[in-house]
Design an enzyme around this catalytic site. Structure first.
Site, short mmCIF file in Angstrom:
data_model
loop_
_atom_site.label_atom_id
_atom_site.label_comp_id
_atom_site.label_asym_id
_atom_site.label_seq_id
_atom_site.Cartn_x
_atom_site.Cartn_y
_atom_site.Cartn_z
N SER A 199 0.87 -1.17 0.00
CA SER A 199 0.00 0.00 0.00
C SER A 199 0.90 1.21 0.00
O SER A 199 2.10 1.11 0.34
CB SER A 199 -0.87 -0.01 1.26
OG SER A 199 -1.39 1.27 1.54
N TYR A 232 -2.65 -0.06 10.54
CA TYR A 232 -2.50 -0.42 9.13
C TYR A 232 -1.11 -0.06 8.62
O TYR A 232 -0.46 -0.87 7.95
CB TYR A 232 -3.57 0.28 8.30
CG TYR A 232 -3.54 -0.09 6.84
CD1 TYR A 232 -4.02 -1.33 6.41
CD2 TYR A 232 -3.05 0.79 5.87
CE1 TYR A 232 -4.00 -1.68 5.07
CE2 TYR A 232 -3.03 0.45 4.53
CZ TYR A 232 -3.51 -0.79 4.13
OH TYR A 232 -3.49 -1.13 2.80
#
Length: 270
Positions: free
Chosen positions: A143, A156
């Site tokens: 990501s 995250y």
């Protein structure tokens, strides 16, 4: 004929979002595609849509036995495994350190890391023998949060940084037999959900971010679709196109790294 014709590809989380786009792309490339998918409804949908072109196995990426069951079925079907793509993941909807209660932070950490980090590790463990035999590859979905703050909350972001370490270590441990790389997409149109511990299991990423917000922060000024990110996976999987890359993480961020101080991009008036 595609380089990937009859290649055996195993993708996790193939029922929606980027995972589904990868399933579609690799089938288009002529590969034999399998996926491990948590949702029974999505498994049924995959089977109905792709028929004999997909081996869809219902299972949980946090369970090694589910991985092993999937790998056994892949080897029975194809006789080999050429690439494992660890893709299934969850997001934390930017849950911040200050605003998240301590007990929720703790349980959310374990749930998110179980999926985003342990899930990758267990997949690598289950697939390694077959990939060593085929001299294949592993690819893990990262990501923009693997490079920058603000792509998620601390849970995250930490999980994606952990995944970069996992990629480097596995690339080292499995060389020269297996190439291990990562692809880090930016925000896109997907159904990415959050941890149940944070009360986010029914909340999609698109309920937190709008297409306009995502496009506005990207120098390339468009709202990416999952299919826009499949190219790097195809390149990394191909033995002809990628003999030399291992331990590499492709930052597919639509130009986010070159965002300017004064303007998001200098060529907006071109």
């Amino acid at each position: 004929m595609s380089d990937l014709h009859n290649e055996s590809i195993f993708i996790t989380g193939g029922g929606s979002g980027l995972g589904l786009a990868l399933v579609e792309r690799f089938i288009e490339e002529g590969a034999q595609v399998a996926t491990l998918e948590l949702s029974a409804a999505k498994v049924a949908s995959l089977r109905q849509r792709f028929g004999e072109h997909i081996l869809a196995v219902e299972g949980n990426v946090t369970c090694y036995a589910d991985y092993q069951r999937a790998v056994d079925q892949i080897l029975t079907r194809s006789g080999k495994l050429d690439c494992f793509i660890g893709n299934a993941g969850i997001w934390d909807h930017n849950a911040s350190l200050v605003n998240t209660p301590a007990e929720t932070l703790e349980t959310g950490f374990h749930e998110l890391f179980n999926v985003n980090v342990l899930g990758y590790l267990l997949g690598a463990k289950a697939c390694a023998p077959a990939l060593i035999a085929s001299e294949g590859s592993m690819i893990f979905t990262l990501s923009n949060a693997a490079w920058y703050p603000g792509g998620g909350g601390p849970l995250y972001t930490a999980s994606k940084h952990a995944a970069t370490g996992l990629i480097r270590q596995l690339a080292y441990e499995l060389a020269p037999k297996v190439r291990v790389n990562g692809v880090g997409p930016c925000g896109m149109a997907s159904d990415l959900r959050g941890p149940q511990a944070l009360g986010q299991s029914e909340t999609s990423i698109m309920q937190s971010l709008t297409p306009e917000k995502i496009a506005a922060i990207l120098p390339l000024q468009f709202f990416p679709q999952p299919a826009d990110f499949t190219g790097p996976y195809v390149m990394l999987t191909s033995r002809r196109n990628n003999r030399a890359l291992s331990g590499v993480m492709i930052n597919a961020d639509a130009g986010l790294a070159i965002r300017g101080i004064r303007h998001v991009a200098a060529g907006l008036d071109l």
